[in-house]
Scaffold this active site. Sequence first.
Site: not given
Length: 279
Positions: A146, A176, A148, A217, A122
């Site tokens: 990134h 918050e 999960h 994802h 990626e």
Amino acid sequence: MEKRSDKAAESLGFVQGFVRMCNDGWLQGWHERNGGNLSYRLTNQEVAEARPYFGEPRSWHEVGVELPNLAGEYFLVTGSGKYMRNVILDPAANIGICELDESGSRWRIVWGLDGGARPTSEFPTHLMNHSVRKQATDGANRVIYHCHATNVIALTYVLPLTDRDFSRALWQSATECPVVFPEGVGVVEWMVPGGVDIARATSKKMETYQAAIWAQHGLFVSGPDFDTAFGLAHTIEKSAEIYVKVLSCGQGIRQTITDDDLRAIAHDFGVTLNESFLD
């Protein structure tokens, strides 16, 4: 046999910060197997500090797009197929520094990713989003992450996949949140990961938002430094966890933070909420 990278490079401050963030994500349970990835755009000073440890530059590879505002920049990035839990054990085998060429269309490894490893699949998505966030923040953003995030993924099965629906649910689940991401979050419908299509779709969202949710994802966030980027991901996931637990009670939502409450938070903390997401 390939010569191993100088271990002294692993003592550099930005490398240590990168390693810590990888391990923090692993400890949160966001990086099963080889899931997730991280990249960081080095400052000029950090490049100068790291340069003595650069090995013989390796082959150039095409990014797949041209990113002129990243031309000549250097990125520390996790490796393809590498496990976040192993980064802290052997950084040079699991992460590496890549250089972009003078057109911003090719990359090559200059340190780390030993044993023939390559950057995350990626990497093009990361680079395209570095390009967008660099422009959107006048160069301030340097981290793309990134992960999960479990509860964020769970919500993509039950909430409408719109920026507005997700932003409102997250804002109203933890006080918050309107302060941490007042612009809201973007949502990208399910797409095959690692390709140019998801990179373009995510980049479009990141023109407006610090964070984008990938349906079924995970989570994709940006920030100026490791603490801010990780804190953003952590805040979004914590809010999603609260929302999932509320839904799990089976009683429905009896009270919540109202839109006027959200406006009051924004006023007192000096942030500008995305009014298009308020009633």
